[in-house]
Design a protein around this motif. Structure first.
Motif, short mmCIF file in Angstrom:
data_model
loop_
_atom_site.label_atom_id
_atom_site.label_comp_id
_atom_site.label_asym_id
_atom_site.label_seq_id
_atom_site.Cartn_x
_atom_site.Cartn_y
_atom_site.Cartn_z
N UNK A 163 45.41 28.92 -0.05
CA UNK A 163 46.09 28.51 1.18
C UNK A 163 45.10 28.01 2.24
N UNK A 164 43.79 28.24 2.03
CA UNK A 164 42.79 27.80 3.01
C UNK A 164 42.12 26.48 2.63
N UNK A 165 42.57 25.83 1.58
CA UNK A 165 41.90 24.61 1.10
C UNK A 165 41.88 23.54 2.18
N UNK A 166 43.03 23.24 2.75
CA UNK A 166 43.09 22.18 3.75
C UNK A 166 42.28 22.55 4.98
N UNK A 167 42.38 23.79 5.42
CA UNK A 167 41.61 24.26 6.57
C UNK A 167 40.11 24.12 6.31
N UNK A 168 39.69 24.45 5.11
CA UNK A 168 38.27 24.40 4.76
C UNK A 168 37.75 22.96 4.76
N UNK B 103 43.35 18.53 -5.01
CA UNK B 103 43.58 17.09 -5.05
C UNK B 103 44.58 16.68 -3.97
N UNK B 104 45.65 17.44 -3.82
CA UNK B 104 46.67 17.12 -2.82
C UNK B 104 46.09 17.15 -1.41
N UNK B 105 45.29 18.16 -1.12
CA UNK B 105 44.70 18.28 0.22
C UNK B 105 43.69 17.16 0.47
N UNK B 106 42.87 16.86 -0.55
CA UNK B 106 41.87 15.81 -0.40
C UNK B 106 42.54 14.46 -0.17
#
Length: 571
Positions: free
Chosen positions: A140-145, A240-243
């Motif tokens: 859940x922290x991928x986008x934040x990171x 991949x989605x966040x990137x």
């Protein structure tokens, strides 16, 4: 405050103007802005640096001389690596100026083989490190990171990412694998002029099966076994989605994933996003370039070659796939092209009824009835010696990691049926090479055309000097990434990879005995620009280019960042 908020690169060629938003000591702690004693007195007054530096002014050429002396003064490769890392973290421009002007000498330090030692020692040598670490235990922290890097949607051209399972020849290295991303990043910039600020290094921490790391109190990664299966796939999908959401124009460069995941991920995403796997596609392109150069020198055609690949893993099958695609492009059917390859794994020649054949290997599995009448050693499997004896290959490629696999009887047997055998022992490091160049030349009476995976010294034989080409991916991936960025390609197509291979081969001219099959690393900027232009043109032909280049040569050159101190514009 992130570094990207401390300054902004203004439009103009080569990143030559930078607007500065900070003052005083903060500038000296910002590598892209810091130039140490090269700041003029006027700049020191304007930037609030008076009293923070010695009085004297040192021009960049003198700084470069000092930095090179300090590099030479370090006694071991790891000491040199640490000195260079400290310079990179202190002064971006000076680091890349040093690397660019001494690339052949320094590349083995910032990349292979020394980078392998740095990765293994990561837990104990941990210092300042830029990059993004993503945890499978906190998806859940991928986008934040990723957002914490401070980059905006138009600020990233390339994301270099690893899960560290297949690092070089040393395997699972946990979060220490982030260092290979930094090594690649250095070569993108030094070799092709990709702006270092326009790349992200990302480490996917999915655990590790390395018991030494799990039992090391200093290991900074997740302390559990490597996660696989559906949960792993979901984590990759979330990344991949966040990137894609945050950096829609960035190419994702997958680095050093395990063989099964490397092919699975590439197959899953290659038609969805702009993605590139260097171990599969980069290796394939540079080896294909060497083969094309050799074939051109012999006045032959790729489609007529008989190719044996000993080591049908990520790299080996990637080479086969690209060569097969180019054969099909030349007029062969897919089946006719497949039939030009004989691929072996640890169990011998891959057959349709062989156990443990992976999906990506199946196109090259031979029918059992094809080999039923062969003259074999009768060991219950079809060995490399059996294949060479019966196929009479024109090209022999080694990606097996089995030192000495190309033995004297095998090479002599090959040379008995082919006037100029093309032999490529590609396994790294040198100790794992399938054969040494000097032995191959001796066993073929100097007739072999050679490329290796590790660097080898020239071989002197019968008063001729044979320069051994190193099939180094650095001849391909920097230029490919630059080409993708310049034309804003939405995909990396097979045509673009083939174009990169042909571009490298076009720079090789085998006019003299012993001439190398690939360009010199010292000529990497020219090689990368040539590759970038070819890749951008292929992207346009395939309809995946987002920007039409009116003057590809000028457009590519203008995009190449130069390691010079920029003009500083005060806000």
């Amino acid at each position: 405050m992130t570094e990207q908020r401390r300054y902004e690169v203004l439009p103009g060629n080569h990143g030559s103007r930078v607007k500065v938003h900070i003052r005083g000591g903060d500038i000296l702690w910002t590598p892209r802005l810091n130039r140490g004693t090269a700041f003029t007195h006027e700049e020191r007054e304007q930037l609030g640096l008076v009293g923070l530096l010695p009085t004297g002014i040192t021009p960049i050429d003198a700084q470069l001389h000092r930095a090179y002396e300090q590099f030479l003064d370090a006694r071991t490769p790891m000491a040199k690596y640490r000195r260079l890392t400290a310079l990179r973290d202190r002064n971006t421009v000076l680091f890349y100026r040093l690397l660019s002007e001494h690339l052949e000498e320094i590349m083995p330090i910032v990349y292979t083989p020394t980078i392998g030692d740095a990765i293994e020692q990561f837990s104990h040598q941990f210092t300042r490190l830029t990059g993004v670490f993503l945890s499978i235990d906190a998806p859940e922290t991928i986008e934040q990171s990723l957002e914490a890097s401070g980059r905006g949607a138009d600020d990233v051209d390339i994301i270099i990412v690893t899960d560290s399972e297949g690092i070089l020849g040393i395997g699972d290295q946990g979060v220490g694998g982030i260092q290979i991303c930094h090594g690649k990043k250095s070569l993108y910039t030094a070799g092709a002029g990709v702006d270092p600020d326009r790349m992200l290094a990302v480490g996917l921490d999915v655990g590790t099966d390395n018991l030494g790391l799990l039992n090391d109190d200093l290991y900074p990664g997740l302390r559990h076994a490597r996660v696989r299966g559906q949960r792993y796939d979901a984590f990759i999908e979330a990344f991949v989605a966040a990137a894609q959401k945050l950096y829609p124009h960035a190419m994702i460069h997958w680095e050093d994933f395990g063989a099964a995941n490397a092919h699975t991920i590439l197959t899953r995403y290659r038609d969805r996003i702009c993605t590139f796997n260097d171990d599969v596609q980069g290796t394939a392109a540079v080896v294909s370039a060497a083969a094309l150069a050799a074939i051109k020198g012999l006045g032959e055609r790729l489609r007529d070659q008989r190719i044996v690949i000993h080591g049908a893993g990520t790299a080996g099958i990637g080479i086969a796939d690209l060569c097969r695609d180019m054969m099909v492009e030349s007029g062969l059917s897919e089946q006719e092209a497949d039939d030009r390859f004989w691929c072996l794994n640890s169990r011998g020649l891959i057959l349709e009824d062989s156990a443990g054949v992976r999906d990506f290997q199946r196109p090259y599995a031979r029918r059992p009835d094809e080999v039923a009448a062969w003259d074999t050693d009768g060991r219950g499997r079809v060995t490399l010696a059996d294949v060479v004896r019966n196929v009479h290959p024109t090209i022999l490629i080694g990606t097996s990691g089995q030192p000495g696999a190309f033995s004297e009887p095998i090479i002599r047997d090959m040379a008995a049926h082919v006037a100029r055998p093309i032999v490529m022992p590609l396994s790294n490091p040198t100790t794992l090479a399938e054969a040494t160049p000097s032995d191959v030349l001796d066993w073929t009476d100097g007739a072999a055309l050679l490329a290796t995976g590790s660097p080898f010294d020239p071989v002197v034989r019968d008063e001729a000097v044979y320069h051994v080409a190193q099939a180094n991916n650095a001849l391909v991936f920097p230029g490919l990434g630059l080409g993708v960025a310049v034309c804003r390609a939405s995909r990396v197509t097979d045509r673009m990879i083939a174009a990169a291979a042909r571009a490298v081969a076009s720079l090789v001219h085998l006019r003299a005995p012993g001439a190398p099959l690939l360009p010199r690393i010292g000529d990497l900027r020219r090689v990368s620009a040539t590759v970038a232009i070819a890749v951008a043109r292929a992207a346009a032909e395939d309809g995946v280019a987002g920007v039409e280049l009116e003057n590809p040569v000028q457009d590519v050159f203008d995009r190449m960042w130069q390691p010079v101190y920029p003009e500083l514009v005060l806000d």
